[in-house]
Scaffold this motif. Structure first.
Motif, PDB file in Angstrom:
ATOM      1  N   LEU A 139      10.362  -3.505  -2.603  1.00  0.00           N
ATOM      2  CA  LEU A 139      10.311  -2.104  -2.233  1.00  0.00           C
ATOM      3  C   LEU A 139       9.272  -1.456  -3.140  1.00  0.00           C
ATOM      4  N   VAL A 140       8.283  -0.779  -2.536  1.00  0.00           N
ATOM      5  CA  VAL A 140       7.125  -0.276  -3.273  1.00  0.00           C
ATOM      6  C   VAL A 140       6.889   1.191  -2.943  1.00  0.00           C
ATOM      7  N   GLU A 141       6.497   1.940  -3.958  1.00  0.00           N
ATOM      8  CA  GLU A 141       6.056   3.321  -3.754  1.00  0.00           C
ATOM      9  C   GLU A 141       4.534   3.328  -3.780  1.00  0.00           C
ATOM     10  N   PRO A 142       3.867   3.668  -2.674  1.00  0.00           N
ATOM     11  CA  PRO A 142       2.405   3.663  -2.646  1.00  0.00           C
ATOM     12  C   PRO A 142       1.828   4.570  -3.745  1.00  0.00           C
ATOM     13  N   ALA A 143       0.774   4.094  -4.400  1.00  0.00           N
ATOM     14  CA  ALA A 143       0.137   4.847  -5.481  1.00  0.00           C
ATOM     15  C   ALA A 143      -0.759   5.935  -4.906  1.00  0.00           C
ATOM     16  N   GLU A 144      -0.635   7.133  -5.450  1.00  0.00           N
ATOM     17  CA  GLU A 144      -1.481   8.235  -5.007  1.00  0.00           C
ATOM     18  C   GLU A 144      -2.887   8.034  -5.549  1.00  0.00           C
ATOM     19  N   GLY A 145      -3.871   8.180  -4.700  1.00  0.00           N
ATOM     20  CA  GLY A 145      -5.257   8.056  -5.122  1.00  0.00           C
ATOM     21  C   GLY A 145      -5.737   6.632  -5.305  1.00  0.00           C
ATOM     22  N   GLN A 146      -4.891   5.649  -5.028  1.00  0.00           N
ATOM     23  CA  GLN A 146      -5.263   4.240  -5.140  1.00  0.00           C
ATOM     24  C   GLN A 146      -4.822   3.507  -3.874  1.00  0.00           C
ATOM     25  N   PRO A 147      -5.588   3.611  -2.803  1.00  0.00           N
ATOM     26  CA  PRO A 147      -5.203   2.913  -1.567  1.00  0.00           C
ATOM     27  C   PRO A 147      -5.068   1.407  -1.796  1.00  0.00           C
ATOM     28  N   GLY A 148      -4.029   0.823  -1.246  1.00  0.00           N
ATOM     29  CA  GLY A 148      -3.811  -0.613  -1.372  1.00  0.00           C
ATOM     30  C   GLY A 148      -3.022  -1.013  -2.601  1.00  0.00           C
ATOM     31  N   TYR A 149      -2.603  -0.042  -3.401  1.00  0.00           N
ATOM     32  CA  TYR A 149      -1.810  -0.320  -4.599  1.00  0.00           C
ATOM     33  C   TYR A 149      -0.500   0.447  -4.533  1.00  0.00           C
ATOM     34  N   GLY A 150       0.494  -0.054  -5.253  1.00  0.00           N
ATOM     35  CA  GLY A 150       1.782   0.609  -5.282  1.00  0.00           C
ATOM     36  C   GLY A 150       2.555   0.253  -6.526  1.00  0.00           C
ATOM     37  N   ARG A 151       3.592   1.026  -6.788  1.00  0.00           N
ATOM     38  CA  ARG A 151       4.461   0.799  -7.942  1.00  0.00           C
ATOM     39  C   ARG A 151       5.736   0.133  -7.449  1.00  0.00           C
ATOM     40  N   ILE A 152       6.107  -0.965  -8.061  1.00  0.00           N
ATOM     41  CA  ILE A 152       7.301  -1.706  -7.657  1.00  0.00           C
ATOM     42  C   ILE A 152       8.544  -0.895  -8.005  1.00  0.00           C
ATOM     43  N   ILE A 153       9.411  -0.711  -7.015  1.00  0.00           N
ATOM     44  CA  ILE A 153      10.685  -0.031  -7.208  1.00  0.00           C
ATOM     45  C   ILE A 153      11.777  -1.067  -7.450  1.00  0.00           C
ATOM     46  N   ARG A 154      11.839  -2.083  -6.589  1.00  0.00           N
ATOM     47  CA  ARG A 154      12.825  -3.162  -6.749  1.00  0.00           C
ATOM     48  C   ARG A 154      12.418  -4.360  -5.910  1.00  0.00           C
ATOM     49  N   LEU A 155      12.897  -5.516  -6.295  1.00  0.00           N
ATOM     50  CA  LEU A 155      12.651  -6.738  -5.528  1.00  0.00           C
ATOM     51  C   LEU A 155      13.758  -6.902  -4.499  1.00  0.00           C
ATOM     52  N   LEU A 156      13.391  -7.467  -3.351  1.00  0.00           N
ATOM     53  CA  LEU A 156      14.346  -7.692  -2.267  1.00  0.00           C
ATOM     54  C   LEU A 156      14.479  -9.178  -1.942  1.00  0.00           C
ATOM     55  N   CYS A 157      13.960 -10.038  -2.791  1.00  0.00           N
ATOM     56  CA  CYS A 157      13.956 -11.472  -2.506  1.00  0.00           C
ATOM     57  C   CYS A 157      15.149 -12.157  -3.174  1.00  0.00           C
ATOM     58  N   PRO A 158      15.605 -13.290  -2.632  1.00  0.00           N
ATOM     59  CA  PRO A 158      16.746 -13.992  -3.200  1.00  0.00           C
ATOM     60  C   PRO A 158      16.400 -14.989  -4.305  1.00  0.00           C
ATOM     61  N   ASN A 159      15.117 -15.217  -4.570  1.00  0.00           N
ATOM     62  CA  ASN A 159      14.710 -16.220  -5.559  1.00  0.00           C
ATOM     63  C   ASN A 159      14.838 -15.656  -6.977  1.00  0.00           C
ATOM     64  N   PRO A 160      15.740 -16.201  -7.808  1.00  0.00           N
ATOM     65  CA  PRO A 160      15.953 -15.665  -9.154  1.00  0.00           C
ATOM     66  C   PRO A 160      14.720 -15.752 -10.060  1.00  0.00           C
ATOM     67  N   SER A 161      13.860 -16.724  -9.840  1.00  0.00           N
ATOM     68  CA  SER A 161      12.692 -16.861 -10.713  1.00  0.00           C
ATOM     69  C   SER A 161      11.725 -15.688 -10.564  1.00  0.00           C
ATOM     70  N   ASN A 162      11.702 -15.045  -9.396  1.00  0.00           N
ATOM     71  CA  ASN A 162      10.839 -13.879  -9.216  1.00  0.00           C
ATOM     72  C   ASN A 162      11.272 -12.705 -10.091  1.00  0.00           C
ATOM     73  N   TYR A 163      12.563 -12.600 -10.370  1.00  0.00           N
ATOM     74  CA  TYR A 163      13.063 -11.521 -11.216  1.00  0.00           C
ATOM     75  C   TYR A 163      12.666 -11.717 -12.671  1.00  0.00           C
ATOM     76  N   LEU A 164      12.342 -12.943 -13.062  1.00  0.00           N
ATOM     77  CA  LEU A 164      11.918 -13.232 -14.430  1.00  0.00           C
ATOM     78  C   LEU A 164      10.410 -13.127 -14.609  1.00  0.00           C
ATOM     79  N   ASN A 165       9.663 -12.996 -13.522  1.00  0.00           N
ATOM     80  CA  ASN A 165       8.213 -12.896 -13.578  1.00  0.00           C
ATOM     81  C   ASN A 165       7.825 -11.474 -14.011  1.00  0.00           C
TER      82      ASN A 165
END
Length: 74
Positions: A33-59
């Motif tokens: 889940l991402v909040e699009p960055a203002e003034g930076q098209p194509g970029y966003g700030r991560i709000i939370r992960l929605l994936c089931p893979n635990p290793s992604n949470y440690l990255n």
């Protein structure tokens, strides 16, 4: 559960009227889940992960608050 000396009516005032500009995105196979960055098209700030893979949470690249390129890069 909320423990406070402040009345609940003041804490939750306008809570149901808040709106967010969050979108679901998949970057490098990681759904988030991402909040699009203002003034930076194509970029966003991560709000939370929605994936089931635990290793992604440690990255550290996928920590909430990190800015990420929505087109597959970091």
């Amino acid at each position: 559960m909320l423990w406070s000396v402040v009345p609940e009516e003041f804490i939750l005032e306008n809570y149901d009227k808040q709106t967010y500009n969050w979108v679901e995105a998949e970057v490098n196979g990681v759904k988030m889940l991402v909040e699009p960055a203002e003034g930076q098209p194509g970029y966003g700030r991560i709000i939370r992960l929605l994936c089931p893979n635990p290793s992604n949470y440690l990255n550290p690249n996928y920590q909430p608050g990190q800015t990420i390129c929505l087109h597959g890069g970091n």
